[in-house]
Design an enzyme around this catalytic site. Structure first.
Site, PDB file in Angstrom:
ATOM      1  N   ASP A  27       0.795  -1.136  -0.187  1.00 57.87           N
ATOM      2  CA  ASP A  27      -0.044  -0.183  -0.251  1.00 57.87           C
ATOM      3  C   ASP A  27       0.938   1.273   0.004  1.00 57.87           C
ATOM      4  O   ASP A  27       1.785   1.179   0.260  1.00 57.87           O
ATOM      5  CB  ASP A  27      -0.979  -0.043   1.213  1.00 57.87           C
ATOM      6  CG  ASP A  27      -2.103   0.863   0.979  1.00 57.87           C
ATOM      7  OD1 ASP A  27      -2.302   1.392  -0.043  1.00 57.87           O
ATOM      8  OD2 ASP A  27      -2.655   1.167   2.262  1.00 57.87           O
ATOM      9  N   SER A  74      -7.124  -5.761  -6.047  1.00 59.15           N
ATOM     10  CA  SER A  74      -8.369  -6.280  -5.420  1.00 59.15           C
ATOM     11  C   SER A  74      -9.672  -6.192  -6.245  1.00 59.15           C
ATOM     12  O   SER A  74      -9.564  -5.390  -7.128  1.00 59.15           O
ATOM     13  CB  SER A  74      -8.473  -5.489  -4.064  1.00 59.15           C
ATOM     14  OG  SER A  74      -9.107  -4.234  -4.289  1.00 59.15           O
ATOM     15  N   ASN A  93     -10.479  -2.796  -6.353  1.00 58.39           N
ATOM     16  CA  ASN A  93      -9.513  -1.935  -7.085  1.00 58.39           C
ATOM     17  C   ASN A  93     -10.309  -1.390  -8.583  1.00 58.39           C
ATOM     18  O   ASN A  93      -9.915  -0.414  -9.247  1.00 58.39           O
ATOM     19  CB  ASN A  93      -8.156  -2.333  -7.403  1.00 58.39           C
ATOM     20  CG  ASN A  93      -7.345  -2.315  -6.383  1.00 58.39           C
ATOM     21  OD1 ASN A  93      -6.448  -3.099  -5.890  1.00 58.39           O
ATOM     22  ND2 ASN A  93      -7.825  -1.188  -5.218  1.00 58.39           N
ATOM     23  N   ARG A 106       1.931  -5.023   6.170  1.00 57.51           N
ATOM     24  CA  ARG A 106       1.305  -3.932   5.357  1.00 57.51           C
ATOM     25  C   ARG A 106       2.042  -2.909   5.361  1.00 57.51           C
ATOM     26  O   ARG A 106       2.462  -2.307   6.701  1.00 57.51           O
ATOM     27  CB  ARG A 106      -0.221  -3.801   6.254  1.00 57.51           C
ATOM     28  CG  ARG A 106      -0.938  -2.534   5.093  1.00 57.51           C
ATOM     29  CD  ARG A 106      -2.607  -2.397   5.552  1.00 57.51           C
ATOM     30  NE  ARG A 106      -2.778  -1.606   4.521  1.00 57.51           N
ATOM     31  CZ  ARG A 106      -4.070  -1.675   4.277  1.00 57.51           C
ATOM     32  NH1 ARG A 106      -4.998  -2.472   4.367  1.00 57.51           N
ATOM     33  NH2 ARG A 106      -4.528  -0.879   3.149  1.00 57.51           N
ATOM     34  N   GLU A 129       1.123 -13.176  12.333  1.00 56.99           N
ATOM     35  CA  GLU A 129       1.453 -11.869  13.033  1.00 56.99           C
ATOM     36  C   GLU A 129       1.316 -10.809  12.026  1.00 56.99           C
ATOM     37  O   GLU A 129       1.860 -11.030  10.988  1.00 56.99           O
ATOM     38  CB  GLU A 129       2.882 -12.090  13.239  1.00 56.99           C
ATOM     39  CG  GLU A 129       3.238 -13.362  14.673  1.00 56.99           C
ATOM     40  CD  GLU A 129       2.512 -12.969  15.732  1.00 56.99           C
ATOM     41  OE1 GLU A 129       2.329 -11.827  16.131  1.00 56.99           O
ATOM     42  OE2 GLU A 129       2.105 -13.709  16.709  1.00 56.99           O
TER      43      GLU A 129
HETATM   44  C1  FPP Z   1      -1.800   0.195  -3.270  1.00 55.29           C
HETATM   45  O1  FPP Z   1      -1.478   1.634  -3.378  1.00 55.29           O
HETATM   46  C2  FPP Z   1      -1.148  -0.489  -4.388  1.00 55.29           C
HETATM   47  C3  FPP Z   1      -1.964  -1.174  -5.379  1.00 55.29           C
HETATM   48  C4  FPP Z   1      -3.329  -1.126  -5.497  1.00 55.29           C
HETATM   49  C5  FPP Z   1      -1.417  -1.979  -6.281  1.00 55.29           C
HETATM   50  C6  FPP Z   1      -0.008  -2.665  -6.104  1.00 55.29           C
HETATM   51  C7  FPP Z   1       0.509  -2.817  -7.488  1.00 55.29           C
HETATM   52  C8  FPP Z   1       1.830  -3.001  -7.756  1.00 55.29           C
HETATM   53  C9  FPP Z   1       3.025  -2.470  -6.952  1.00 55.29           C
HETATM   54  C10 FPP Z   1       2.063  -3.152  -9.054  1.00 55.29           C
HETATM   55  C11 FPP Z   1       1.869  -4.474  -9.828  1.00 55.29           C
HETATM   56  C12 FPP Z   1       2.064  -5.712  -8.904  1.00 55.29           C
HETATM   57  C13 FPP Z   1       2.860  -6.688  -9.139  1.00 55.29           C
HETATM   58  C14 FPP Z   1       2.988  -7.960  -8.473  1.00 55.29           C
HETATM   59  C15 FPP Z   1       3.964  -6.961 -10.287  1.00 55.29           C
HETATM   60  P1  FPP Z   1      -2.482   2.715  -3.458  1.00 55.29           P
HETATM   61  O2  FPP Z   1      -2.774   3.160  -4.868  1.00 55.29           O
HETATM   62  O3  FPP Z   1      -3.637   2.247  -2.668  1.00 55.29           O
HETATM   63  O4  FPP Z   1      -1.949   3.916  -2.578  1.00 55.29           O
HETATM   64  P2  FPP Z   1      -2.602   4.845  -1.697  1.00 55.29           P
HETATM   65  O5  FPP Z   1      -3.270   4.205  -0.735  1.00 55.29           O
HETATM   66  O6  FPP Z   1      -1.548   5.769  -1.177  1.00 55.29           O
HETATM   67  O7  FPP Z   1      -3.635   5.705  -2.536  1.00 55.29           O
END
Ligand code: FPP
Length: 253
Positions: free
Chosen positions: A34, A79, A82, A201, A220
């Site tokens: 995150d 998710s 998302n 997280r 944990e």
């Molecule tokens: C959360 O940050 C992150 C995500 C929704 C996506 C995570 C995906 C990647 C790092 C790239 C693709 C994955 C792989 C395995 C290659 P956010 O956008 O919710 O951040 P915020 O809470 O600060 O808005």
């Protein structure tokens, strides 16, 4: 613990590594990645720049986890919820995933890592599914770490899918034995995989966000304020050290 090439001698990583007990490593580490958006916002960059930067962290953490000898690493990449994000952001996330697999598959395979996607994969675009299928096929027989990438995943959706599958099986094969915890565990997307010992997280939120609801019963939980794009092997080692200081009682005393 010492590993060839994992950390420069005298570095912070090297001293952290020395303090880790290699006989008490978590078998399964799950990560809610995150803070990509906030990382980008702090730099006055578009959100997608945060996701792009997050790929570097994915590379480092996958490689480090395999080198450390973890059995399973599960990353929450996308998710079910998302899809509510702007179309352009969703498209970028899917492209980054494909790019990551195309770029890293050879290294993942060389490191004996088995790749698996979990979630409602059938609902993803065919261009994504074919990249996933290919990665799973190529790494199928690997015997090292299992890399689980949760995509179009939600813990409740997984339970719904699991119970529907069990219901169909029961209707087809008749009622053999009562439903118990083992039957449910063995019917989830993560069937055959040990439950996470450690759930990390990033970016400070104290939430589970519908991730692995059944599997984290006794995990944990480690929350770090570090945003995902800044998370590197040093932070993983810090999380593992903290995990090794916890007293896991599983409800006992
Ligand atoms: C959360 O940050 C992150 C995500 C929704 C996506 C995570 C995906 C990647 C790092 C790239 C693709 C994955 C792989 C395995 C290659 P956010 O956008 O919710 O951040 P915020 O809470 O600060 O808005």
């Amino acid at each position: 613990m010492e590993l060839d090439g994992f950390a420069k001698p005298g570095s912070q990583e090297s001293s952290l590594l020395k303090r880790i007990d290699k006989d008490r490593l978590p078998k399964h580490v799950a990560v809610i990645m995150d803070g990509n958006g906030r990382w980008a916002g702090k730099r006055k960059l578009p959100r997608v720049a945060g996701h792009r930067a997050g790929i570097e962290s994915v590379q480092d953490i996958v490689e480090s986890s395999a080198q450390l000898g973890l059995e399973v690493l599960t990353l929450f990449a996308f998710s079910v919820e998302n899809w509510k994000r702007p179309h352009k952001e969703v498209r970028t996330l899917m492209s980054l995933l494909k790019e990551f697999i195309r770029r890293e598959l050879a290294k993942v395979h060389k490191n004996n890592i088995r790749f698996q996607a979990i979630g409602r994969i059938q609902e993803l675009d065919e261009s994504v599914r074919s990249v996933l299928r290919n990665a799973m096929r190529i790494t199928k027989a690997n015997t090292g770490m299992l890399l689980n990438v949760a995509l179009n995943y939600s813990g409740r959706a997984e339970l719904v899918d699991t119970f529907n599958q069990l219901y169909r099986d029961l209707k087809q094969n008749g009622h053999k034995s009562p439903i118990d915890e083992d039957l449910i565990s063995n019917s989830l997307y993560t069937s055959g995989v040990p439950d996470p010992d450690l759930l990390i997280r990033t970016s400070g939120e104290m939430r589970i966000s519908n991730f692995l609801l059944w599997q984290i019963a006794y995990s944990e939980i480690y929350v770090t304020p570090t945003f995902w794009p800044d998370f590197r092997r040093r932070h993983l080692l810090e999380a593992i050290l903290e995990y090794q200081q916890r007293d896991r009682r599983y409800g006992g005393i």
